[in-house]
Write a protein that holds these residues in place. Structure first.
Motif, PDB file in Angstrom:
ATOM      1  N   VAL A  66       0.879  -1.162   0.000  1.00 38.95           N
ATOM      2  CA  VAL A  66       0.000   0.000   0.000  1.00 38.95           C
ATOM      3  C   VAL A  66       0.921   1.217   0.000  1.00 38.95           C
ATOM      4  N   VAL A  67       0.858   1.987  -1.072  1.00 39.66           N
ATOM      5  CA  VAL A  67       1.722   3.151  -1.241  1.00 39.66           C
ATOM      6  C   VAL A  67       0.853   4.395  -1.168  1.00 39.66           C
ATOM      7  N   GLY A  68       1.290   5.359  -0.372  1.00 40.15           N
ATOM      8  CA  GLY A  68       0.556   6.617  -0.245  1.00 40.15           C
ATOM      9  C   GLY A  68       1.458   7.799  -0.532  1.00 40.15           C
ATOM     10  N   VAL A  69       0.876   8.798  -1.189  1.00 34.15           N
ATOM     11  CA  VAL A  69       1.592  10.026  -1.519  1.00 34.15           C
ATOM     12  C   VAL A  69       0.688  11.196  -1.156  1.00 34.15           C
ATOM     13  N   MET A  70       1.281  12.171  -0.490  1.00 32.49           N
ATOM     14  CA  MET A  70       0.539  13.380  -0.152  1.00 32.49           C
ATOM     15  C   MET A  70       0.799  14.446  -1.215  1.00 32.49           C
ATOM     16  N   ARG A  71      -0.112  15.375  -1.322  1.00 28.55           N
ATOM     17  CA  ARG A  71       0.002  16.467  -2.289  1.00 28.55           C
ATOM     18  C   ARG A  71       1.321  17.218  -2.119  1.00 28.55           C
ATOM     19  N   ASP A  72       1.814  17.315  -0.877  1.00 32.65           N
ATOM     20  CA  ASP A  72       3.064  18.046  -0.620  1.00 32.65           C
ATOM     21  C   ASP A  72       4.314  17.211  -0.899  1.00 32.65           C
ATOM     22  N   GLY A  73       4.138  15.964  -1.379  1.00 34.54           N
ATOM     23  CA  GLY A  73       5.273  15.130  -1.758  1.00 34.54           C
ATOM     24  C   GLY A  73       5.670  14.066  -0.757  1.00 34.54           C
ATOM     25  N   ARG A  74       5.154  14.129   0.470  1.00 35.67           N
ATOM     26  CA  ARG A  74       5.478  13.081   1.453  1.00 35.67           C
ATOM     27  C   ARG A  74       4.985  11.736   0.952  1.00 35.67           C
ATOM     28  N   ARG A  75       5.765  10.693   1.259  1.00 36.49           N
ATOM     29  CA  ARG A  75       5.428   9.337   0.819  1.00 36.49           C
ATOM     30  C   ARG A  75       5.616   8.362   1.968  1.00 36.49           C
ATOM     31  N   GLU A  76       4.802   7.346   1.961  1.00 33.46           N
ATOM     32  CA  GLU A  76       4.929   6.240   2.901  1.00 33.46           C
ATOM     33  C   GLU A  76       4.430   4.987   2.224  1.00 33.46           C
ATOM     34  N   SER A  77       4.830   3.848   2.753  1.00 33.69           N
ATOM     35  CA  SER A  77       4.358   2.555   2.251  1.00 33.69           C
ATOM     36  C   SER A  77       4.246   1.583   3.408  1.00 33.69           C
ATOM     37  N   VAL A  78       3.335   0.647   3.267  1.00 38.45           N
ATOM     38  CA  VAL A  78       3.270  -0.505   4.159  1.00 38.45           C
ATOM     39  C   VAL A  78       3.140  -1.735   3.281  1.00 38.45           C
ATOM     40  N   MET A  79       3.627  -2.859   3.795  1.00 45.67           N
ATOM     41  CA  MET A  79       3.594  -4.089   3.015  1.00 45.67           C
ATOM     42  C   MET A  79       3.328  -5.267   3.942  1.00 45.67           C
ATOM     43  N   ARG A  80       2.564  -6.222   3.423  1.00 42.45           N
ATOM     44  CA  ARG A  80       2.298  -7.469   4.133  1.00 42.45           C
ATOM     45  C   ARG A  80       2.715  -8.615   3.216  1.00 42.45           C
ATOM     46  N   VAL A  81       3.371  -9.606   3.800  1.00 40.58           N
ATOM     47  CA  VAL A  81       3.784 -10.798   3.070  1.00 40.58           C
ATOM     48  C   VAL A  81       2.703 -11.860   3.264  1.00 40.58           C
ATOM     49  N   ARG A  82       2.309 -12.489   2.161  1.00 38.88           N
ATOM     50  CA  ARG A  82       1.283 -13.542   2.231  1.00 38.88           C
ATOM     51  C   ARG A  82       1.755 -14.627   3.190  1.00 38.88           C
ATOM     52  N   GLY A  83       0.825 -15.089   4.008  1.00 40.48           N
ATOM     53  CA  GLY A  83       1.158 -16.092   5.012  1.00 40.48           C
ATOM     54  C   GLY A  83       1.371 -15.475   6.389  1.00 40.48           C
ATOM     55  N   HIS A  84       1.365 -14.149   6.454  1.00 35.32           N
ATOM     56  CA  HIS A  84       1.565 -13.443   7.721  1.00 35.32           C
ATOM     57  C   HIS A  84       0.364 -12.553   8.036  1.00 35.32           C
ATOM     58  N   GLU A  85      -0.821 -13.011   7.645  1.00 36.09           N
ATOM     59  CA  GLU A  85      -2.033 -12.234   7.842  1.00 36.09           C
ATOM     60  C   GLU A  85      -2.369 -12.030   9.309  1.00 36.09           C
ATOM     61  N   ALA A  86      -2.032 -12.992  10.158  1.00 34.40           N
ATOM     62  CA  ALA A  86      -2.357 -12.881  11.579  1.00 34.40           C
ATOM     63  C   ALA A  86      -1.407 -11.930  12.303  1.00 34.40           C
ATOM     64  N   ASP A  87      -0.251 -11.684  11.714  1.00 37.94           N
ATOM     65  CA  ASP A  87       0.709 -10.773  12.334  1.00 37.94           C
ATOM     66  C   ASP A  87       0.196  -9.343  12.234  1.00 37.94           C
ATOM     67  N   ASN A  88       0.336  -8.608  13.311  1.00 43.18           N
ATOM     68  CA  ASN A  88      -0.053  -7.198  13.290  1.00 43.18           C
ATOM     69  C   ASN A  88       1.063  -6.313  12.773  1.00 43.18           C
ATOM     70  N   GLU A  89       2.216  -6.879  12.587  1.00 47.92           N
ATOM     71  CA  GLU A  89       3.373  -6.111  12.156  1.00 47.92           C
ATOM     72  C   GLU A  89       3.405  -6.006  10.643  1.00 47.92           C
ATOM     73  N   LEU A  90       3.371  -4.793  10.157  1.00 49.25           N
ATOM     74  CA  LEU A  90       3.526  -4.531   8.728  1.00 49.25           C
ATOM     75  C   LEU A  90       4.955  -4.066   8.498  1.00 49.25           C
ATOM     76  N   ILE A  91       5.478  -4.323   7.314  1.00 47.89           N
ATOM     77  CA  ILE A  91       6.747  -3.747   6.915  1.00 47.89           C
ATOM     78  C   ILE A  91       6.437  -2.317   6.504  1.00 47.89           C
ATOM     79  N   ARG A  92       7.178  -1.363   7.030  1.00 49.11           N
ATOM     80  CA  ARG A  92       6.894   0.051   6.781  1.00 49.11           C
ATOM     81  C   ARG A  92       8.113   0.741   6.188  1.00 49.11           C
ATOM     82  N   GLY A  93       7.860   1.680   5.307  1.00 47.80           N
ATOM     83  CA  GLY A  93       8.949   2.456   4.748  1.00 47.80           C
ATOM     84  C   GLY A  93       8.434   3.451   3.736  1.00 47.80           C
ATOM     85  N   ALA A  94       9.185   4.507   3.521  1.00 44.36           N
ATOM     86  CA  ALA A  94       8.764   5.540   2.578  1.00 44.36           C
ATOM     87  C   ALA A  94       8.877   5.069   1.139  1.00 44.36           C
TER      88      ALA A  94
END
Length: 174
Positions: free
Chosen positions: A131-159
């Motif tokens: 999931v990639v997000g971009v703000m109008r002012d240029g800020r960016r963030e991303s989160v990612m989930r690996v299949r098989g880790h649906e029960a984990d609450n931990e997402l991989i995060r990074g811009a």
């Protein structure tokens, strides 16, 4: 304070989108969201707060994702045609991808259709939802989930987990 609260409003919105999409399982098409500042959205649409379960005053940077209807065509073609009204503070895109181990691309067939089939059948592949997000002012963030880790609450995060998607989304604000 939860892990989500320790991250930016944009990351919080992306994590919310991922949880929503996760409820539908895997093998979903791309999904596109407008991101509105919640306070501004509620000022324009006061009855909306009750419908979507918002109580109290939202923080000044709180974002509300609004899913967009996406026609059945390649997302890259669609993004090239999108422009957002000024009321949209940002946007987010959800896509599932195949990730191959380092060096695997050396064995990949040249033909695009054959390469897709080869990647889908690769024994060491990983399926991810980014999931990639971009703000109008240029800020960016991303989160990612690996299949098989649906029960984990931990997402991989990074811009910049998917810079090409971030660049395509940023172009929708030009």
């Amino acid at each position: 304070m939860s892990a989500d609260e320790q991250h930016s409003a944009l990351q919080q919105a992306l994590a919310e989108i991922e949880r929503h999409v996760r409820d539908g399982g895997w093998d979903q098409p791309a999904r596109l969201y407008a991101l509105a500042l919640t306070g501004e959205l509620l000022a324009r649409e006061p009855a909306l707060a009750e419908r979507i379960g918002i109580t109290g005053e939202p923080g000044p940077d709180t974002l509300t994702p609004i899913e967009q209807d996406v026609p059945n065509r390649p997302i890259e073609d669609l993004l090239a045609t999108i422009t957002w009204p000024e009321t949209v503070a940002g946007c987010a895109l959800v896509m599932e991808r195949i990730v191959l181990p380092p060096g695997a691309e050396d064995e990949m067939p040249e033909d695009d259709a054959a390469a897709t089939t080869w990647a889908q059948q690769h024994p060491a592949r990983s399926d991810v939802r980014v999931v990639v997000g971009v703000m109008r002012d240029g800020r960016r963030e991303s989160v990612m989930r690996v299949r098989g880790h649906e029960a984990d609450n931990e997402l991989i995060r990074g811009a910049e987990l998917s810079p090409e998607l971030g660049n395509a989304l940023a172009e929708t604000f030009r």
